[in-house]
Design an enzyme around this catalytic site. Structure first.
Site, PDB file in Angstrom:
ATOM      1  N   SER A   1       0.831  -1.214   0.000  1.00 24.28           N
ATOM      2  CA  SER A   1       0.000   0.000   0.000  1.00 24.28           C
ATOM      3  C   SER A   1       0.864   1.263   0.000  1.00 24.28           C
ATOM      4  O   SER A   1       0.523   2.260  -0.644  1.00 24.28           O
ATOM      5  CB  SER A   1      -0.954   0.005   1.198  1.00 24.28           C
TER       6      SER A   1
ATOM      7  N   HIS B   1       6.510   3.698  10.271  1.00 20.34           N
ATOM      8  CA  HIS B   1       5.960   2.755  11.253  1.00 20.34           C
ATOM      9  C   HIS B   1       4.609   3.312  11.723  1.00 20.34           C
ATOM     10  O   HIS B   1       4.496   4.507  11.979  1.00 20.34           O
ATOM     11  CB  HIS B   1       6.924   2.601  12.431  1.00 20.34           C
TER      12      HIS B   1
END
Ligand code: GRF
Length: 216
Positions: free
Chosen positions: A21, A116
């Site tokens: 993605s 992250h």
């Protein structure tokens, strides 16, 4: 340490392990002019049968599948990844859901970035990925979560933080709804950070790298 990118467009490698993605978002941002002065010239996947490989192929990008199980140890695995990136003469490496540890060689220091899905240093480290992160955030009763773009060093989710984007956590949130909100923040933050690096030819990283210089 000073990182400078002399020529534009910058040549980027994107590393992923799954859905791709983040890769798809970079491709889209570059195609629509929201991210300028950079090209993705190669990609590395640590798995062969994942959606990210299809996304890269559809975009006409070279994909090298480099699986840990095909190498005796992390040294050889890391060497193979480095060799793919070096053969494509990449300036910058964008980790984008890459789930394997790789021990990059010294010339890459300061040139490898990661995103992250939490506000590091909280909710990072081994096993903290995807829905696990969001479930842990909810279990801890956090009211705010977000995402972090950082320079990669030789520990999981650890290197110097470049930028973070917060999102609220609501009482009704599930790992899925929170993940979607963090994902939207990621799609905004990562290209924005990369653009600032491109525009400054790397100078935005100077204070971050200086603050985190290993003491002798
Ligand atoms: C993103 O949440 C990113 O924070 C993390 O991996 C996720 C992307 O995974 N590093 P994928 O590419 O959709 O599998």
């Amino acid at each position: 340490m000073v990182v400078r990118f002399e020529k534009q467009p910058l040549r980027a490698a994107v590393l992923f392990s799954g859905g791709g993605s983040t890769l798809a978002n970079f491709i889209d941002c570059i195609a629509t002019g929201r991210l300028r002065g950079i090209r993705i010239v190669t990609t590395v996947s640590s798995r062969s049968a994942v959606r990210g490989v299809e996304i890269a192929a559809q975009a006409g990008l070279p994909v090298s599948v480099v699986r840990t199980r095909d190498y005796p140890d992390v040294v050889d695995f890391s060497r193979q990844i480095a060799s793919v990136i070096e053969s494509a003469a990449c300036d910058l490496v964008l980790m984008a859901g890459f789930m394997c540890f790789w021990d990059f060689p010294r010339p890459f220091a300061g040139r490898v970035l990661n995103i992250h899905p939490s506000l590091l240093p909280r909710f990072g480290g081994k096993g903290m990925y995807g829905p696990h992160v969001h479930a842990a955030v909810l279990a801890a009763g956090e009211r705010v979560s977000g995402c972090t773009v950082h320079i990669v060093d030789h520990e999981y989710d650890h290197g110097p933080i470049i930028a973070q984007q917060e999102v609220p956590v609501g009482p009704e949130d599930t790992a899925e709804t929170l993940g979607a909100r963090v994902g939207a923040a990621e799609r905004e933050l990562y290209p924005r950070v990369v653009q600032s690096i491109v525009d400054s030819r790397g100078a935005v990283l100077d204070p971050i790298l200086e603050r985190n210089r290993p003491s002798r």
